[in-house]
Write a protein that holds these residues in place. Structure first.
Motif, mmCIF file in Angstrom:
data_model
loop_
_atom_site.group_PDB
_atom_site.id
_atom_site.type_symbol
_atom_site.label_atom_id
_atom_site.label_comp_id
_atom_site.label_asym_id
_atom_site.label_seq_id
_atom_site.Cartn_x
_atom_site.Cartn_y
_atom_site.Cartn_z
ATOM 1 N N ALA A 24 44.654 32.349 28.577
ATOM 2 C CA ALA A 24 44.451 33.676 29.170
ATOM 3 C C ALA A 24 45.157 33.538 30.686
ATOM 4 O O ALA A 24 45.026 32.740 31.377
ATOM 5 N N THR A 25 45.851 34.644 30.980
ATOM 6 C CA THR A 25 46.201 34.772 32.345
ATOM 7 C C THR A 25 45.415 35.072 33.457
ATOM 8 O O THR A 25 44.385 35.830 33.030
ATOM 9 N N GLN A 26 45.339 34.472 34.616
ATOM 10 C CA GLN A 26 44.397 34.654 35.532
ATOM 11 C C GLN A 26 44.716 35.966 36.199
ATOM 12 O O GLN A 26 45.899 36.317 36.644
ATOM 13 N N LYS A 27 43.610 36.924 36.438
ATOM 14 C CA LYS A 27 43.757 38.010 37.160
ATOM 15 C C LYS A 27 43.878 37.903 38.590
ATOM 16 O O LYS A 27 43.279 37.139 39.301
ATOM 17 N N LEU A 28 44.905 38.588 39.067
ATOM 18 C CA LEU A 28 45.397 38.324 40.520
ATOM 19 C C LEU A 28 44.481 39.585 41.285
ATOM 20 O O LEU A 28 44.355 40.422 41.082
ATOM 21 N N THR A 29 44.235 39.034 42.673
ATOM 22 C CA THR A 29 43.655 40.155 43.384
ATOM 23 C C THR A 29 44.549 41.139 43.783
ATOM 24 O O THR A 29 45.798 40.981 44.268
ATOM 25 N N GLY A 30 44.151 42.457 43.423
ATOM 26 C CA GLY A 30 45.173 43.540 43.772
ATOM 27 C C GLY A 30 45.879 43.943 42.526
ATOM 28 O O GLY A 30 46.738 44.891 42.669
ATOM 29 N N GLN A 31 45.683 43.368 41.545
ATOM 30 C CA GLN A 31 46.524 43.499 40.414
ATOM 31 C C GLN A 31 46.283 44.959 39.719
ATOM 32 O O GLN A 31 45.034 45.478 39.643
ATOM 33 N N ALA A 32 47.292 45.625 39.615
ATOM 34 C CA ALA A 32 47.205 47.027 39.099
ATOM 35 C C ALA A 32 47.169 47.067 37.463
ATOM 36 O O ALA A 32 47.587 46.093 36.890
ATOM 37 N N THR A 33 46.725 48.182 36.760
ATOM 38 C CA THR A 33 46.760 48.257 35.408
ATOM 39 C C THR A 33 48.186 48.925 35.133
ATOM 40 O O THR A 33 48.714 49.210 35.720
ATOM 41 N N GLU A 34 48.543 48.412 33.753
ATOM 42 C CA GLU A 34 49.835 48.832 33.230
ATOM 43 C C GLU A 34 49.971 50.524 33.456
ATOM 44 O O GLU A 34 51.089 50.989 33.583
ATOM 45 N N SER A 35 48.910 51.081 33.342
ATOM 46 C CA SER A 35 48.965 52.483 33.553
ATOM 47 C C SER A 35 49.253 52.825 34.750
ATOM 48 O O SER A 35 50.076 54.156 35.189
ATOM 49 N N GLN A 36 48.610 52.316 35.732
ATOM 50 C CA GLN A 36 49.007 52.605 37.183
ATOM 51 C C GLN A 36 50.302 52.401 37.460
ATOM 52 O O GLN A 36 50.949 52.844 38.075
#
Length: 103
Positions: free
Chosen positions: A2-14
Protein backbone atom coordinates in the motif's frame (compact mmCIF):
# COMPACT_ATOMS: atom_id res chain seq x y z
CA UNK A 1 2.26 -2.92 -0.97
CA UNK A 2 0.00 0.00 0.00
CA UNK A 3 1.11 3.53 -0.74
CA UNK A 4 1.38 5.79 2.27
CA UNK A 5 -1.05 8.72 2.20
CA UNK A 6 0.73 12.07 2.27
CA UNK A 7 -0.41 14.98 4.43
CA UNK A 8 -2.40 17.28 2.17
CA UNK A 9 -2.95 14.64 -0.49
CA UNK A 10 -5.86 15.44 -2.80
CA UNK A 11 -8.31 12.96 -4.26
CA UNK A 12 -8.20 12.08 -7.95
CA UNK A 13 -11.52 13.91 -8.43
CA UNK A 14 -10.11 17.06 -6.79
CA UNK A 15 -7.03 16.94 -9.03
CA UNK A 16 -9.26 16.51 -12.09
CA UNK A 17 -11.35 19.49 -10.98
CA UNK A 18 -8.20 21.63 -10.66
CA UNK A 19 -7.02 20.51 -14.11
CA UNK A 20 -10.33 21.55 -15.64
CA UNK A 21 -10.16 24.93 -13.91
CA UNK A 22 -6.43 25.75 -14.22
CA UNK A 23 -4.92 23.44 -16.85
CA UNK A 24 -1.60 21.88 -15.84
CA UNK A 25 -1.29 20.89 -12.17
CA UNK A 26 1.99 20.00 -10.45
CA UNK A 27 2.63 18.30 -7.12
CA UNK A 28 5.62 18.85 -4.87
CA UNK A 29 6.27 16.13 -2.30
CA UNK A 30 8.60 16.51 0.65
CA UNK A 31 8.91 14.83 4.05
CA UNK A 32 5.52 13.12 3.89
CA UNK A 33 3.68 16.25 2.73
CA UNK A 34 2.39 17.26 -0.68
CA UNK A 35 1.19 20.52 -2.21
CA UNK A 36 -0.37 21.28 -5.57
CA UNK A 37 0.41 24.20 -7.86
CA UNK A 38 -1.04 25.36 -11.14
CA UNK A 39 1.07 26.49 -14.07
CA UNK A 40 1.95 30.17 -13.53
CA UNK A 41 0.53 32.84 -15.80
CA UNK A 42 2.28 36.07 -16.80
CA UNK A 43 0.78 37.94 -13.85
CA UNK A 44 2.19 35.44 -11.32
CA UNK A 45 5.62 35.45 -12.98
CA UNK A 46 5.62 39.25 -13.06
CA UNK A 47 4.77 39.54 -9.35
CA UNK A 48 7.43 36.97 -8.48
CA UNK A 49 10.07 38.68 -10.62
CA UNK A 50 9.45 42.09 -9.06
CA UNK A 51 9.58 40.63 -5.54
CA UNK A 52 12.72 38.67 -6.40
CA UNK A 53 14.69 41.77 -7.39
CA UNK A 54 15.20 42.78 -3.76
CA UNK A 55 15.11 39.30 -2.19
CA UNK A 56 15.76 36.25 -4.40
CA UNK A 57 13.90 33.96 -1.98
CA UNK A 58 10.78 36.12 -2.38
CA UNK A 59 10.57 34.98 -6.02
CA UNK A 60 9.81 31.45 -4.83
CA UNK A 61 7.50 32.61 -2.04
CA UNK A 62 5.39 34.71 -4.40
CA UNK A 63 5.37 32.07 -7.14
CA UNK A 64 4.21 29.43 -4.66
CA UNK A 65 1.53 31.72 -3.22
CA UNK A 66 0.21 32.78 -6.64
CA UNK A 67 0.13 29.23 -8.05
CA UNK A 68 -1.08 27.39 -4.92
CA UNK A 69 -4.25 25.33 -5.42
CA UNK A 70 -4.12 23.02 -2.38
CA UNK A 71 -2.28 20.57 -0.21
CA UNK A 72 -0.34 20.77 3.04
CA UNK A 73 0.33 24.30 4.28
CA UNK A 74 3.42 22.94 6.03
CA UNK A 75 5.22 23.04 2.67
CA UNK A 76 4.83 26.84 2.76
CA UNK A 77 5.31 27.35 6.50
CA UNK A 78 8.13 24.94 7.42
CA UNK A 79 11.46 26.41 6.30
CA UNK A 80 13.05 23.02 5.55
CA UNK A 81 10.11 21.87 3.45
CA UNK A 82 9.88 25.25 1.70
CA UNK A 83 13.57 25.17 0.80
CA UNK A 84 13.18 21.61 -0.54
CA UNK A 85 10.24 22.77 -2.67
CA UNK A 86 12.28 25.72 -3.96
CA UNK A 87 14.70 23.22 -5.48
CA UNK A 88 12.06 22.08 -8.00
CA UNK A 89 9.73 25.09 -8.15
CA UNK A 90 11.35 26.58 -11.25
CA UNK A 91 10.32 23.50 -13.25
CA UNK A 92 6.68 24.67 -13.34
CA UNK A 93 7.73 27.52 -15.63
CA UNK A 94 7.84 25.96 -19.07
CA UNK A 95 9.68 27.91 -21.73
CA UNK A 96 8.75 27.32 -25.34
CA UNK A 97 11.20 27.81 -28.18
CA UNK A 98 10.87 30.80 -30.51
CA UNK A 99 12.73 31.99 -33.56
CA UNK A 100 13.70 35.51 -34.48
CA UNK A 101 14.43 36.30 -38.09
CA UNK A 102 15.58 39.65 -39.42
CA UNK A 103 13.86 40.42 -42.70
Amino acid sequence: MATQKLTGQATESQIQEWKEKYGDIFSIKTEGHVCYLRKPNRKAISYATVAGKTDPLKFNEVLMRECWVGGSDEVRKNDDMFMAACGVLDKIIELKQAELEKL
